[in-house]
Scaffold this active site. Structure first.
Site, PDB file in Angstrom:
ATOM      1  N   GLU A 253    -101.964 -58.027 -86.287  1.00 33.32           N
ATOM      2  CA  GLU A 253    -102.002 -56.737 -87.479  1.00 33.32           C
ATOM      3  C   GLU A 253    -100.742 -56.815 -88.655  1.00 33.32           C
ATOM      4  O   GLU A 253     -99.699 -57.767 -88.612  1.00 33.32           O
ATOM      5  CB  GLU A 253    -100.465 -55.820 -85.918  1.00 33.32           C
ATOM      6  CG  GLU A 253    -100.070 -54.296 -87.208  1.00 33.32           C
ATOM      7  CD  GLU A 253    -101.483 -53.810 -87.303  1.00 33.32           C
ATOM      8  OE1 GLU A 253    -100.370 -53.553 -87.766  1.00 33.32           O
ATOM      9  OE2 GLU A 253    -101.956 -53.380 -86.380  1.00 33.32           O
TER      10      GLU A 253
ATOM     11  N   GLY B 288     -99.604 -50.165 -82.426  1.00 31.42           N
ATOM     12  CA  GLY B 288    -100.343 -48.659 -81.994  1.00 31.42           C
ATOM     13  C   GLY B 288    -100.949 -48.021 -83.277  1.00 31.42           C
ATOM     14  O   GLY B 288    -101.746 -47.385 -82.937  1.00 31.42           O
ATOM     15  N   GLY B 289    -101.345 -48.571 -84.780  1.00 32.49           N
ATOM     16  CA  GLY B 289    -102.114 -47.865 -86.034  1.00 32.49           C
ATOM     17  C   GLY B 289    -101.825 -46.405 -85.987  1.00 32.49           C
ATOM     18  O   GLY B 289    -100.839 -45.902 -85.507  1.00 32.49           O
ATOM     19  N   THR B 290    -102.456 -46.130 -86.662  1.00 30.94           N
ATOM     20  CA  THR B 290    -102.032 -44.936 -87.277  1.00 30.94           C
ATOM     21  C   THR B 290    -101.713 -43.780 -86.162  1.00 30.94           C
ATOM     22  O   THR B 290    -101.272 -43.062 -86.179  1.00 30.94           O
ATOM     23  CB  THR B 290    -103.607 -44.141 -87.775  1.00 30.94           C
ATOM     24  OG1 THR B 290    -103.937 -44.831 -88.650  1.00 30.94           O
ATOM     25  CG2 THR B 290    -103.132 -42.681 -88.410  1.00 30.94           C
ATOM     26  N   CYS B 291    -102.819 -43.500 -85.157  1.00 33.02           N
ATOM     27  CA  CYS B 291    -102.738 -42.618 -83.786  1.00 33.02           C
ATOM     28  C   CYS B 291    -101.056 -42.766 -83.730  1.00 33.02           C
ATOM     29  O   CYS B 291    -100.510 -41.731 -83.365  1.00 33.02           O
ATOM     30  CB  CYS B 291    -103.551 -42.491 -83.193  1.00 33.02           C
ATOM     31  SG  CYS B 291    -103.217 -41.417 -82.000  1.00 33.02           S
TER      32      CYS B 291
ATOM     33  N   HIS C  87    -108.695 -17.928 -61.729  1.00 30.93           N
ATOM     34  CA  HIS C  87    -107.951 -16.404 -62.626  1.00 30.93           C
ATOM     35  C   HIS C  87    -106.515 -16.331 -62.925  1.00 30.93           C
ATOM     36  O   HIS C  87    -105.908 -17.092 -61.744  1.00 30.93           O
ATOM     37  CB  HIS C  87    -109.370 -15.471 -61.913  1.00 30.93           C
ATOM     38  CG  HIS C  87    -107.880 -14.316 -62.198  1.00 30.93           C
ATOM     39  ND1 HIS C  87    -108.227 -13.186 -63.876  1.00 30.93           N
ATOM     40  CD2 HIS C  87    -107.292 -13.203 -61.748  1.00 30.93           C
ATOM     41  CE1 HIS C  87    -107.676 -12.272 -63.767  1.00 30.93           C
ATOM     42  NE2 HIS C  87    -106.743 -11.790 -62.890  1.00 30.93           N
TER      43      HIS C  87
END
Length: 458
Positions: A33, A38-41, A439
C-alpha cells in the site's frame, strides 16, 4: 528475491478482504500500500463524504422546521472544523482496525510504498524484489487534473475534505456525481455554490427527467448552475479570488469565486506500476484489460476495483473480491458479467439506480412496459415533507423481467435494493407486484407502481 504465494497491490475494498481471505487459507501474502489502508472509499470517498452529507442534513433541518410546526431560532451555523474532526475519527477508527489485523496476521507481510513491475511476475518495492505466481492489482484511481489546471492548485474530492473554513463561494467544475454531492452539502453548510457543466444537462448518463428533477431540487436550495459551458478555464485574480470562464449561451461569461473544486472525472493509478515490464495490457484510458474472471492478458495476474474499468464503485470492487475468492478458494465460476449495474447518487433526495436507464432500454428494441409514479403521490413522502422525485421501473414485456429502475426520492437509495434482488434472482416483476409491503413506507408503492405498467411507445 523473496517469493510469496500471492502479491496484492493496493488495500482498497477488493485488496484488503482478499489479503485476509488468502491468509486464512494459509497463503503467504505480500501486501503493498502506497498511502493509507482502506483505499478511496474509506479515506476520501464514501465514508468521509457521507459523514459530511449527514452534517449538511442537520443544517438543512435547522432551516426547514416551520412547515412541520417546529420553530428553530435563527443563528445555526456550520463548524467545519468540527465536521472534519468527526469525519477524521470515523476514518481513523476503521484504518486502525485494518492495520491491527495486518500486524497480527503472520501470513501477511506488509510493504509501504509504490510498487513497480520489473518483470512479468516480479515487483520492486523500496529496494526489495519480490515475486509470486499470482498477483492482484487493486490500485484504484485519483482525480483527473488536466495540466492546464495544475498550476492553480484547485480543490479535488480529497483536498476539499481537509478545509477547516467554509468557502465564501465554491465554484464546482463538473456537474456529475461528485460535483453534485459536494455542491449540495456545501450550500447547506453555508457557502454560495455554482456548478459549471459543459453538457446541456447535469449527470448526462442519466435520463433527462432524472437530471432535470435533481437540478430543480438543488436550485430550490440556492445552488446555481451554468450549463453548456463551452470554454471552461480558471485563473487567479489579484484580489485572491478565482475567475472561472464559462462563456455559456446565456448569463455572464465568467463566475467569480473564492474556491474551485475540480470534479471532472477520475483516472486509474495504473501509470505508477510500470505495467509494460510485465506485458500487461491497458486500454486508451489506462484501465487494465481483464476477462470475465478479472484475469489480465498475463496468466496469474488479476486487476480488481476501479483500475480495471469494470465498475467505479465500492460495491463493484468488493464484488471483484468475491469473484476471486469464490473462484480461487471455493472452486466456483463467478463472473463479472453476472452482476447487474447498480449505484446511488447521494444528494438529497437520493437516487437509487439498477440496470438500464429508459434511454438505454429504448435502444435495445425490446417491447417495454414502463411504470412511473411521482413522489408527491406517495403518502410516506408527503408525511415526511419530502416529495421531490419519482419512481420508474422498466420491464421486458416478453420475459416480464425488470431490466431497469430509477428511484429518485426519499429512501431511494434503500428502496432500489428490493428491485435489484428480484432482478438478480431473474424473477418476473409480478413477484413484487403481488407481494405485501409494510405500510406506511415508500416501498409499499412498488406493487402499486408495477400494477399500472403501460406499454412504452417512443
Amino acid at each position: 528475491m523473496k517469493k510469496f504465494d500471492a502479491i496484492i497491490i493496493g488495500s482498497g475494498q477488493a485488496g484488503t478482504p482478499l489479503a485476509f481471505a488468502l491468509a486464512v487459507a494459509g497463503k503467504k501474502i505480500a501486501f503493498i500500500e502506497k498511502e493509507h489502508f482502506g483505499g478511496t472509499c474509506l479515506n476520501t470517498g464514501c465514508t468521509p463524504t457521507k459523514a459530511y452529507i449527514a452534517s449538511a442534513r442537520r443544517m438543512y433541518d435547522t432551516k426547514n422546521g416551520e412547515a412541520f410546526g417546529i420553530h428553530i431560532p435563527a443563528g445555526s451555523k456550520t463548524d467545519l472544523e468540527k465536521v472534519k474532526e468527526r469525519k477524521d475519527h470515523l476514518i481513523q477508527s476503521s484504518v486502525k482496525g485494518i492495520q491491527k489485523g495486518i500486524e497480527n496476521n503472520e501470513n501477511i507481510t506488509y510493504f509501504e510504498g509504490i510498487a513497480s513491475f520489473i518483470g512479468e511476475k516480479t515487483i520492486g518495492i523500496n529496494g526489495n524484489k519480490i515475486t509470486a505466481d499470482e498477483i492482484y492489482i487493486n490500485v484504484g484511481g485519483r482525480p483527473r487534473i488536466p495540466d492546464e489546471y495544475k498550476a492553480l492548485d484547485p480543490l479535488d474530492n480529497q483536498s476539499i475534505l481537509e478545509l477547516t473554513e467554509l468557502p465564501g463561494h465554491l465554484v464546482i467544475i463538473g456537474g456529475s456525481y461528485i460535483g453534485l454531492e459536494f455542491g449540495q452539502m456545501f450550500k447547506r453548510f453555508g457557502s454560495e455554490v455554482t456548478i459549471v457543466e459543459k453538457n446541456s444537462a447535469i449527470i448526462n448518463r442519466e435520463d433527462q427527467d432524472i437530471s432535470a428533477s435533481i437540478q430543480r431540487t438543488m436550485e430550490n436550495e440556492g445552488v446555481a448552475f451554468r450549463l453548456n459551458a463551452t470554454c471552461i478555464g480558471v485563473k487567479n485574480l489579484d484580489n485572491g479570488q478565482i475567475c472561472v470562464n464559462v462563456t455559456c449561451n446565456k448569463g455572464q461569461p465568467q463566475v467569480i469565486g473564492t474556491h474551485v473544486l475540480l470534479a471532472i472525472g477520475r483516472v486509474p493509478n495504473t501509470d505508477l506500476l510500470n505495467l509494460e515490464k510485465a506485458g500487461i495490457k491497458t486500454n486508451v484510458q489506462g484501465y487494465i484489460e481483464v476477462n470475465d474472471h478479472l484475469e489480465t492478458n498475463v496468466p496469474g495476474i488479476y486487476a480488481l476495483g476501479d483500475c480495471n474499468g469494470q465498475g467505479a464503485f465500492t460495491h463493484t470492487a468488493y464484488n471483484d473480491f468475491e469473484i476471486i475468492a469464490n473462484n480461487k478458494l471455493q472452486g466456483g465460476n463467478r463472473k463479472v458479467s453476472d452482476r447487474i449495474l447498480t449505484y446511488g447518487l447521494f444528494v438529497d433526495p437520493p437516487l437509487g439506480r439498477a440496470g438500464m436507464t429508459l434511454t438505454q432500454a429504448k435502444k435495445t428494441g425490446k417491447k417495454l412496459l414502463v411504470g412511473k409514479r411521482e413522489m408527491n403521490n406517495i403518502a410516506r413522502a408527503k408525511e415526511k415533507g419530502e416529495t421531490d422525485g419519482f419512481m420508474r421501473v422498466i420491464v421486458d414485456a416478453e420475459t416480464e423481467q425488470i431490466i431497469g429502475a430509477s428511484i429518485l426520492g426519499v429512501g431511494g437509495d434503500e428502496v432500489i435494493s428490493g428491485i435489484l434482488n428480484i432482478m438478480t434472482a431473474k424473477q418476473p416483476y409480478t413477484v413484487i407486484r403481488d407481494s405485501v409491503q409494510i405500510h406506511p413506507t415508500v416501498s409499499e408503492l412498488l406493487p402499486t407502481l408495477l400494477g399500472t405498467l403501460k406499454p412504452f411507445e417512443n
